[in-house]
Enzyme design. Structure first.
Site, PDB file in Angstrom:
ATOM      1  N   LYS A   1       1.709  -0.017  15.101  1.00  0.00           N
ATOM      2  CA  LYS A   1       3.106  -0.133  15.534  1.00  0.00           C
ATOM      3  C   LYS A   1       3.372  -1.326  16.452  1.00  0.00           C
ATOM      4  O   LYS A   1       4.530  -1.582  16.797  1.00  0.00           O
ATOM      5  CB  LYS A   1       3.542   1.155  16.234  1.00  0.00           C
ATOM      6  CG  LYS A   1       3.669   2.323  15.277  1.00  0.00           C
ATOM      7  CD  LYS A   1       4.736   2.062  14.241  1.00  0.00           C
ATOM      8  CE  LYS A   1       4.670   3.037  13.095  1.00  0.00           C
ATOM      9  NZ  LYS A   1       4.977   2.413  11.817  1.00  0.00           N
TER      10      LYS A   1
ATOM     11  N   TYR B   1       4.838   6.215   9.778  1.00  0.00           N
ATOM     12  CA  TYR B   1       3.908   5.131   9.419  1.00  0.00           C
ATOM     13  C   TYR B   1       4.626   4.014   8.661  1.00  0.00           C
ATOM     14  O   TYR B   1       4.423   2.843   8.938  1.00  0.00           O
ATOM     15  CB  TYR B   1       2.755   5.687   8.580  1.00  0.00           C
ATOM     16  CG  TYR B   1       1.550   4.762   8.485  1.00  0.00           C
ATOM     17  CD1 TYR B   1       1.432   3.861   7.438  1.00  0.00           C
ATOM     18  CD2 TYR B   1       0.537   4.787   9.425  1.00  0.00           C
ATOM     19  CE1 TYR B   1       0.343   3.012   7.335  1.00  0.00           C
ATOM     20  CE2 TYR B   1      -0.561   3.945   9.348  1.00  0.00           C
ATOM     21  CZ  TYR B   1      -0.655   3.052   8.289  1.00  0.00           C
ATOM     22  OH  TYR B   1      -1.747   2.198   8.196  1.00  0.00           O
TER      23      TYR B   1
ATOM     24  N   PRO C   1      -3.558   0.417  18.757  1.00  0.00           N
ATOM     25  CA  PRO C   1      -3.320  -0.035  17.372  1.00  0.00           C
ATOM     26  C   PRO C   1      -3.431   1.048  16.304  1.00  0.00           C
ATOM     27  O   PRO C   1      -3.193   0.778  15.137  1.00  0.00           O
ATOM     28  CB  PRO C   1      -4.418  -1.089  17.188  1.00  0.00           C
ATOM     29  CG  PRO C   1      -5.489  -0.694  18.140  1.00  0.00           C
ATOM     30  CD  PRO C   1      -4.799  -0.076  19.315  1.00  0.00           C
TER      31      PRO C   1
ATOM     32  N   HIS D   1       0.853  -1.196   0.000  1.00  0.00           N
ATOM     33  CA  HIS D   1       0.000   0.000   0.000  1.00  0.00           C
ATOM     34  C   HIS D   1       0.887   1.244   0.000  1.00  0.00           C
ATOM     35  O   HIS D   1       1.738   1.394   0.877  1.00  0.00           O
ATOM     36  CB  HIS D   1      -0.931   0.004   1.225  1.00  0.00           C
ATOM     37  CG  HIS D   1      -2.123  -0.900   1.051  1.00  0.00           C
ATOM     38  ND1 HIS D   1      -3.315  -0.691   1.697  1.00  0.00           N
ATOM     39  CD2 HIS D   1      -2.305  -2.015   0.300  1.00  0.00           C
ATOM     40  CE1 HIS D   1      -4.187  -1.632   1.367  1.00  0.00           C
ATOM     41  NE2 HIS D   1      -3.592  -2.454   0.496  1.00  0.00           N
TER      42      HIS D   1
ATOM     43  N   TYR E   1      -8.857   5.742   7.794  1.00  0.00           N
ATOM     44  CA  TYR E   1      -8.958   6.094   9.214  1.00  0.00           C
ATOM     45  C   TYR E   1     -10.009   7.194   9.311  1.00  0.00           C
ATOM     46  O   TYR E   1      -9.952   8.154   8.543  1.00  0.00           O
ATOM     47  CB  TYR E   1      -7.622   6.604   9.742  1.00  0.00           C
ATOM     48  CG  TYR E   1      -6.541   5.557   9.871  1.00  0.00           C
ATOM     49  CD1 TYR E   1      -5.766   5.186   8.775  1.00  0.00           C
ATOM     50  CD2 TYR E   1      -6.284   4.940  11.092  1.00  0.00           C
ATOM     51  CE1 TYR E   1      -4.777   4.229   8.891  1.00  0.00           C
ATOM     52  CE2 TYR E   1      -5.300   3.976  11.222  1.00  0.00           C
ATOM     53  CZ  TYR E   1      -4.550   3.627  10.119  1.00  0.00           C
ATOM     54  OH  TYR E   1      -3.566   2.660  10.238  1.00  0.00           O
TER      55      TYR E   1
HETATM   56  C1  PHB Z   1      -5.791  -3.980  10.881  1.00  0.00           C
HETATM   57  O1  PHB Z   1      -5.808  -4.237   9.656  1.00  0.00           O
HETATM   58  O2  PHB Z   1      -6.219  -4.767  11.721  1.00  0.00           O
HETATM   59  C2  PHB Z   1      -5.219  -2.662  11.311  1.00  0.00           C
HETATM   60  C3  PHB Z   1      -4.668  -1.828  10.365  1.00  0.00           C
HETATM   61  C4  PHB Z   1      -4.139  -0.606  10.756  1.00  0.00           C
HETATM   62  C5  PHB Z   1      -4.170  -0.229  12.074  1.00  0.00           C
HETATM   63  C6  PHB Z   1      -4.705  -1.083  13.020  1.00  0.00           C
HETATM   64  C7  PHB Z   1      -5.242  -2.311  12.639  1.00  0.00           C
HETATM   65  O3  PHB Z   1      -3.669   0.956  12.444  1.00  0.00           O
END
Ligand code: PHB
Ligand code: APR
Length: 391
Positions: A298, A386, A294, A72, A202
């Site tokens: 990280k 990131y 999460p 990605h 997000y």
């Molecule tokens: C997930 O795909 O479970 C996931 C992806 C990004 C995040 C947290 C969880 O920041």
């Protein structure tokens, strides 16, 4: 039994380290409290920094990740009443990206790598106890089916997660713990549906945070912020989808494909660091020493940097009798851990609804996002963190 390195914990940290050391002829054993299927039954995150993906390839366990994982080059943030802005990771991080590949699959690949290598794993190891850690002859005892066992070793690695025994075997007088518990959790749903977006979204919304993520083109992972008082049984699938739709920009919500959840759970959000990450011949790695919310993806990646530093330190010890890496492990690992802590706290603070926030704080939050998308410098900092800061 005698080995060079005894690893407590058969999660991604312990398995990755054992595989890397095994390929260098350093014999290890992994003691895991549960069965292999139990460990693989845990649904966790799925965004890998390029540094972690490189370690998986070095461990000769990256083949399926490279075949089935998705690169990605960016992700989206929905905010300000349905505005959708893209973070171009490749542009703002000097060409780097992330790999979207489920932690469950990654752990399965590490177990298969371990079986191929014939290295020893003990499942259902009970009452695991590290001992004589400040001597030069540490050992670990455990029971299996009521039979006692002892592993003599030169180093013990505590990769047994937040609830493990390793951190607890460091005298309280020597351990400093730093913690922040957030007043909400993430309700996550895994569904065999086409993801609503090819890139992660997000969402910052007045009703709370949300995240649209994926595992593949036919497997989606969604999260919504929920108050800690809620239990997962309080949420039917319908109620989950309805609440997610309320938080998504209209055009995204219109494209959402819903379906029955194949996994549904609530994870509390916590920031935690234990210092030091070494006590004599015991070295902590991963969740045994630190936890992040999460939001910044990280958790696994910071476990990866611990493993990178520890692997090279142990190798230098056996290859060249050079202990500088072991001496410096805790300082080096913690330096990167705290940067991941800062980034995860920042992403969480910027994107979640804090019930106790004053109107002034809510405006600051909105301004944080407005500033982010008006500044190349701010986008550069976000992207660099990131995709993963250098090891
Ligand atoms: C997930 O795909 O479970 C996931 C992806 C990004 C995040 C947290 C969880 O920041
Ligand atoms: N004895 C033996 N094994 C134990 C013990 C014990 N006393 N206590 C815990 N374990 C095992 C657990 O069953 C688990 O399989 O240690 C393993 C620790 O694995 P994880 O919790 O996955 O921790 P880690 O390998 O460091 O991986 C970190 O996991 O939680 C995610 O977000 C986190 O992505 C990060 C990653």
């Amino acid at each position: 039994m005698k080995v060079q390195v005894c690893i407590i914990g058969g999660g991604p940290s312990g398995l990755l380290l054992s595989q890397l050391l095994h390929l260098q002829g350093i014999n290890t054993i992994v003691l895991e409290r549960h069965t292999r299927d139990h460990v693989l039954g845990r649904i966790r995150a799925g965004v890998l920094e390029h540094g972690f993906a490189t370690l998986m390839r070095e461990a000769q366990c990256g083949e399926r990740m490279d075949r089935e994982g998705e690169i990605h080059h960016g992700f989206l943030i929905a905010h300000d009443g349905g505005r959708l802005d893209r973070v171009d990771l490749r542009k703002h991080s000097g060409g780097n990206s992330v790999m979207v590949y489920g932690q469950t699959e990654l752990t399965r690949d590490l177990y298969e790598g371990r079986e191929r290598s014939g290295a020893k794993t003990v499942f259902e190891a009970e009452d695991v106890a590290p001992r004589d850690l400040t001597s030069d002859r540490p050992y670990v005892t455990y029971r299996q089916k009521d039979e006692p066992f002892r592993i003599d070793c030169e180093f013990v690695v505590g990769a047994d997660g937040f609830h493990g025994v390793s951190r607890r075997s460091i005298p309280k007088s020597e351990l400093r713990e730093y913690e922040r518990v957030y007043p909400f959790g993430w309700l996550g749903v895994l569904s065999r549906t086409q993801p609503v977006s090819p890139e992660l979204i997000y969402v910052s919304h007045e009703r709370g945070f949300a995240l649209c993520s994926l595992r593949s083109k036919v497997l989606s992972r969604y999260y919504i912020q929920v108050p800690l008082a809620y239990r997962v049984d309080d949420w039917s699938d319908e109620a989950f989808w309805e609440e997610l739709v309320r938080r998504l920009p209209e055009d995204v919500a219109a494209r959402l494909i819903t379906g029955p959840s194949i996994e549904k759970s609530i994870a509390p959000l916590r920031s935690f660091v234990a210092e030091p990450m070494r006590h004599g011949r015991l070295f902590l790695a991963g969740d045994a020493a630190h936890i992040v919310p999460p939001t910044g993806a990280k958790g696994l990646n910071t476990a990866g940097s611990d493993i990178y530093y520890l692997y090279h330190a142990i190798l230098a010890h056996y290859r060249r009798g050079d202990d500088a890496g072991l001496e410096d492990y805790s300082r080096r690992a913690l330096a990167r851990v705290w940067k991941a802590q800062r980034f995860s706290w920042w992403m969480t603070t910027m994107l979640h609804r804090f019930p106790a926030n004053s109107p002034y704080e809510d405006r600051l939050q909105a301004t944080e996002l407005a500033y982010l998308f008006s500044s190349e410098t701010a986008l550069g900092s976000l992207a660099a963190n990131y995709v993963g800061l250098p090891f």
